[in-house]
Enzyme design. Structure first.
Site, PDB file in Angstrom:
ATOM      1  N   VAL A  77       8.621 -17.577  23.310  1.00 34.00           N
ATOM      2  CA  VAL A  77       8.802 -18.675  24.251  1.00 34.00           C
ATOM      3  C   VAL A  77       7.466 -19.378  24.408  1.00 34.00           C
ATOM      4  O   VAL A  77       6.455 -18.730  24.703  1.00 34.00           O
ATOM      5  CB  VAL A  77       9.286 -18.136  25.625  1.00 34.00           C
ATOM      6  CG1 VAL A  77       9.446 -19.260  26.621  1.00 34.00           C
ATOM      7  CG2 VAL A  77      10.581 -17.349  25.459  1.00 34.00           C
ATOM      8  N   CYS A  78       7.453 -20.692  24.216  1.00 35.44           N
ATOM      9  CA  CYS A  78       6.210 -21.451  24.364  1.00 35.44           C
ATOM     10  C   CYS A  78       5.712 -21.345  25.804  1.00 35.44           C
ATOM     11  O   CYS A  78       6.407 -21.729  26.749  1.00 35.44           O
ATOM     12  CB  CYS A  78       6.432 -22.907  23.984  1.00 35.44           C
ATOM     13  SG  CYS A  78       4.953 -23.921  24.229  1.00 35.44           S
ATOM     14  N   ASN A  79       4.523 -20.818  25.963  1.00 38.66           N
ATOM     15  CA  ASN A  79       3.947 -20.586  27.278  1.00 38.66           C
ATOM     16  C   ASN A  79       3.825 -21.873  28.094  1.00 38.66           C
ATOM     17  O   ASN A  79       4.234 -21.928  29.249  1.00 38.66           O
ATOM     18  CB  ASN A  79       2.582 -19.909  27.113  1.00 38.66           C
ATOM     19  CG  ASN A  79       1.998 -19.463  28.420  1.00 38.66           C
ATOM     20  OD1 ASN A  79       2.720 -18.994  29.289  1.00 38.66           O
ATOM     21  ND2 ASN A  79       0.699 -19.609  28.569  1.00 38.66           N
ATOM     22  N   ALA A  82       7.195 -23.281  29.078  1.00 34.24           N
ATOM     23  CA  ALA A  82       7.828 -22.401  30.059  1.00 34.24           C
ATOM     24  C   ALA A  82       7.250 -22.625  31.454  1.00 34.24           C
ATOM     25  O   ALA A  82       7.993 -22.743  32.432  1.00 34.24           O
ATOM     26  CB  ALA A  82       7.663 -20.943  29.642  1.00 34.24           C
TER      27      ALA A  82
END
EC number: 2.8.1.-
Length: 128
Positions: A77-79, A82
């Site tokens: 998940v792209c930090n 997110a």
């Protein structure tokens, strides 16, 4: 063939994520290698454990988690995406006034570097 899947659609409201999930299942059934699934833009909402579909609806978050458990597919998940959308892991909470994170189990926050590494080693990347 070795695949990486890029999911940019939310779990509900569009078919991006559900189509990506079905495609991943098909890849695994036909003995292709699914290296990882990277959730980006609104796709990060697939990792929100606060998402609660109606009891008679398909629970896509649980389905992604099942894919991870059964086939050890990495769910990145792209930090940055997110955080912009309120998906936070417990370890990031010390700077915020939040008691508990909502990053679902089996998903892991990462940067675009993980996507770049996946692209480098895969034969195909497919975006949904």
């Amino acid at each position: 063939m070795n695949y990486t899947i890029l999911v940019t659609g939310p779990p509900y409201g569009t078919q991006n994520s559900s189509t990506a999930f079905l495609f991943c299942q098909s890849l695994l059934k036909t003995k292709h290698i699914l290296h990882s699934v990277f959730f980006y833009c609104d796709g990060v909402l697939n990792a929100n454990n606060m998402t609660t579909p109606a009891i008679d609806e398909f629970n896509l978050i649980n389905a992604w988690q099942g894919l991870n458990k059964k086939h050890q597919v990495k769910l990145y998940v792209c930090n940055s995406a997110a955080l912009r959308r309120g998906v936070i892991e417990d370890e990031k909470l010390f700077n915020m006034n939040v008691k508990k994170g909502n990053l679902a189990l089996s998903f892991q926050l990462s940067g675009l570097i993980e996507l770049a590494k996946s692209i480098k080693i895969c034969d195909r990347i497919i975006q949904f």
